[in-house]
Design a protein around this motif. Structure first.
Motif, mmCIF file in Angstrom:
data_model
loop_
_atom_site.group_PDB
_atom_site.id
_atom_site.type_symbol
_atom_site.label_atom_id
_atom_site.label_comp_id
_atom_site.label_asym_id
_atom_site.label_seq_id
_atom_site.Cartn_x
_atom_site.Cartn_y
_atom_site.Cartn_z
ATOM 1 N N TRP A 59 -30.272 -88.914 39.024
ATOM 2 C CA TRP A 59 -29.572 -90.106 39.488
ATOM 3 C C TRP A 59 -29.209 -91.022 38.321
ATOM 4 C CZ3 TRP A 59 -27.553 -90.370 44.113
ATOM 5 C CH2 TRP A 59 -28.134 -89.661 45.180
ATOM 6 N N GLU A 60 -27.994 -91.528 38.340
ATOM 7 C CA GLU A 60 -27.587 -92.557 37.395
ATOM 8 C C GLU A 60 -27.566 -93.922 38.076
ATOM 9 O OE1 GLU A 60 -23.980 -91.506 35.372
ATOM 10 O OE2 GLU A 60 -25.095 -90.214 34.016
ATOM 11 N N SER A 61 -27.282 -93.949 39.352
ATOM 12 C CA SER A 61 -27.351 -95.183 40.139
ATOM 13 C C SER A 61 -27.519 -94.807 41.603
ATOM 14 C CB SER A 61 -26.091 -96.044 39.951
ATOM 15 O OG SER A 61 -24.955 -95.385 40.469
ATOM 16 N N PHE A 62 -28.161 -95.710 42.372
ATOM 17 C CA PHE A 62 -28.369 -95.461 43.802
ATOM 18 C C PHE A 62 -28.517 -96.806 44.486
ATOM 19 C CE2 PHE A 62 -30.698 -94.575 47.664
ATOM 20 C CZ PHE A 62 -30.107 -93.396 48.119
ATOM 21 N N ASN A 63 -27.766 -96.991 45.569
ATOM 22 C CA ASN A 63 -27.797 -98.274 46.268
ATOM 23 C C ASN A 63 -27.695 -98.052 47.777
ATOM 24 O OD1 ASN A 63 -27.705 -101.213 46.330
ATOM 25 N ND2 ASN A 63 -25.586 -100.963 46.993
ATOM 26 N N ILE A 64 -28.482 -98.846 48.537
ATOM 27 C CA ILE A 64 -28.460 -98.791 49.999
ATOM 28 C C ILE A 64 -28.183 -100.187 50.535
ATOM 29 C CG2 ILE A 64 -29.764 -98.314 52.114
ATOM 30 C CD1 ILE A 64 -31.412 -96.312 50.661
ATOM 31 N N THR A 65 -27.209 -100.284 51.442
ATOM 32 C CA THR A 65 -26.940 -101.539 52.155
ATOM 33 C C THR A 65 -27.010 -101.268 53.656
ATOM 34 O OG1 THR A 65 -24.544 -101.140 52.105
ATOM 35 C CG2 THR A 65 -25.483 -102.475 50.331
ATOM 36 N N SER A 66 -27.225 -102.329 54.437
ATOM 37 C CA SER A 66 -27.377 -102.186 55.888
ATOM 38 C C SER A 66 -26.195 -102.788 56.627
ATOM 39 C CB SER A 66 -28.667 -102.869 56.351
ATOM 40 O OG SER A 66 -29.800 -102.268 55.750
ATOM 41 N N SER A 67 -25.817 -102.143 57.711
ATOM 42 C CA SER A 67 -24.842 -102.701 58.646
ATOM 43 C C SER A 67 -25.286 -102.314 60.054
ATOM 44 C CB SER A 67 -23.432 -102.179 58.345
ATOM 45 O OG SER A 67 -23.392 -100.768 58.446
ATOM 46 N N TYR A 68 -24.542 -102.766 61.065
ATOM 47 C CA TYR A 68 -24.964 -102.535 62.450
ATOM 48 C C TYR A 68 -23.788 -102.059 63.272
ATOM 49 C CZ TYR A 68 -28.848 -105.181 60.648
ATOM 50 O OH TYR A 68 -29.903 -105.600 59.874
ATOM 51 N N SER A 69 -24.049 -101.071 64.160
ATOM 52 C CA SER A 69 -23.002 -100.517 65.019
ATOM 53 C C SER A 69 -23.635 -100.000 66.306
ATOM 54 C CB SER A 69 -22.273 -99.383 64.291
ATOM 55 O OG SER A 69 -21.337 -98.750 65.133
ATOM 56 N N ASN A 70 -23.149 -100.511 67.452
ATOM 57 C CA ASN A 70 -23.662 -100.082 68.763
ATOM 58 C C ASN A 70 -25.186 -100.142 68.839
ATOM 59 O OD1 ASN A 70 -20.999 -99.492 69.570
ATOM 60 N ND2 ASN A 70 -21.134 -97.424 68.709
ATOM 61 N N ASN A 71 -25.705 -101.268 68.393
ATOM 62 C CA ASN A 71 -27.161 -101.518 68.407
ATOM 63 C C ASN A 71 -27.944 -100.605 67.467
ATOM 64 O OD1 ASN A 71 -26.936 -103.567 70.391
ATOM 65 N ND2 ASN A 71 -26.860 -102.008 72.017
ATOM 66 N N ASP A 72 -27.254 -99.832 66.644
ATOM 67 C CA ASP A 72 -27.937 -98.995 65.645
ATOM 68 C C ASP A 72 -27.863 -99.663 64.293
ATOM 69 O OD1 ASP A 72 -28.664 -96.848 67.282
ATOM 70 O OD2 ASP A 72 -26.679 -95.927 67.094
ATOM 71 N N THR A 73 -28.939 -99.559 63.540
ATOM 72 C CA THR A 73 -28.906 -99.969 62.134
ATOM 73 C C THR A 73 -28.332 -98.816 61.324
ATOM 74 O OG1 THR A 73 -30.837 -101.392 62.374
ATOM 75 C CG2 THR A 73 -30.287 -100.682 60.155
ATOM 76 N N ILE A 74 -27.346 -99.116 60.490
ATOM 77 C CA ILE A 74 -26.707 -98.096 59.660
ATOM 78 C C ILE A 74 -27.064 -98.361 58.200
ATOM 79 C CG2 ILE A 74 -24.546 -96.979 59.004
ATOM 80 C CD1 ILE A 74 -25.214 -96.710 61.972
ATOM 81 N N LYS A 75 -27.539 -97.331 57.538
ATOM 82 C CA LYS A 75 -27.823 -97.406 56.111
ATOM 83 C C LYS A 75 -26.676 -96.747 55.343
ATOM 84 C CE LYS A 75 -31.831 -99.440 56.316
ATOM 85 N NZ LYS A 75 -32.024 -100.763 55.722
#
Length: 288
Positions: A59-75
């Motif tokens: 890995w040279e870089s790795f990033n996780i952000t969160s969003s929401y769709s239909n009551n699901d948490t999306i990573k």
């Protein structure tokens, strides 16, 4: 006095309740962040496990952000990795995972190269998981195919890489023997690479191409007091076979002829007594 005591007790109660509420929210927030961090680590571990089955990676870089769709948490995943298995090239990683009951379910995960496209893809399709994978030998074949016909930006960069040597090897996109139509169609960026590689900076702006039987066979450059150009590349990549002085006193001109495997170059240099500058002119002809 009793009223004052009552007010004091009431205010103290409110502060205590607010403090407890704030403390409770802080604990909830801390727990939420802790839980989110745990889920992120699980997603990262899952991706590592998935990809390492196909690709030897670093890995040279790795990033996780969160969003929401239909009551699901999306990573949502963004990253870059390098693989010695794939000739130490750099790849972009993108994907998204939905979180249900603290479990990560892949919606899509891809590993792509900017010139070849995806070498790995895993995605959810019709309640099943589709996986696509390109091995290193196929990747190299596709990469070589791309460089046989690169896009304009990359071809220009290729022309400018070791520009002088490529121009003298007649390997730039514009070269001796090219048709007049192709010469004009390719345009100024490619033309500049040829002239500056063969002669030096400023040559493109002054060059007048010559064509014979629809082929690019040479060019002329006429300099002046306000039209200078650099021709240091000629000195370093050709052999001088003639050096003579023509005229006398204020009308002296030096004529030098240079040759190489590709072309013949004649440079005339005249000192202008009026402008107090040396004006250079140049004629180049293809050897073929």
């Amino acid at each position: 006095m009793k009223e004052t005591k009552f007010i004091f007790i009431y205010l103290f109660s409110l502060l205590l309740m607010a403090s407890c509420s704030f403390s409770s929210k802080n604990k909830e927030s801390d727990n939420s962040r802790r839980n989110d961090s745990i889920i992120n680590a699980q997603v990262k571990a899952l991706i590592d496990s998935t990809l390492s089955s196909y690709i030897r990676l670093q890995w040279e870089s790795f990033n996780i952000t969160s969003s929401y769709s239909n009551n699901d948490t999306i990573k949502n995943i963004k990253g870059k990795l390098r693989s010695d298995q794939y000739f130490n090239k750099t790849f972009d990683v993108a994907g998204s995972y939905k979180i249900r009951q603290n479990s990560a379910i892949c919606k899509i995960l891809s590993v792509s190269h900017e010139k070849v496209g995806n070498i790995f893809e895993m995605k959810e399709m019709y309640d099943s998981i589709f996986t696509f994978y390109t091995d290193s030998a196929t990747f190299l074949e596709k990469l070589n195919q791309y460089w046989e016909h690169p896009d304009k930006e990359d071809q220009l960069a290729l022309d400018r890489f070791n520009l002088v040597a490529r121009a003298y090897a007649n390997e730039t996109k514009v070269h001796f023997g090219i048709s007049e139509y192709d010469y004009k169609t390719l345009g100024k960026d490619y033309q500049r690479n040829f002239y500056e590689g063969l002669i030096g900076k400023g040559a493109f702006e002054l060059a007048k191409p010559r064509f014979y039987r629809n082929k690019f066979i040479g060019f002329d450059i006429i300099g002046g007091s306000d039209k200078s150009f650099d021709f240091t590349h000629v000195w370093g990549h050709t052999k001088m076979v003639e050096d003579k002085k023509v005229g006398y006193d204020s009308n002296v001109m030096y004529i030098r002829v240079f040759v190489c495997d590709l072309c013949r170059i004649r440079i005339s240099s005249e000192y202008d007594q009026f402008d107090k500058v040396t004006k250079h002119s140049l004629e180049v002809y293809w050897n073929k």
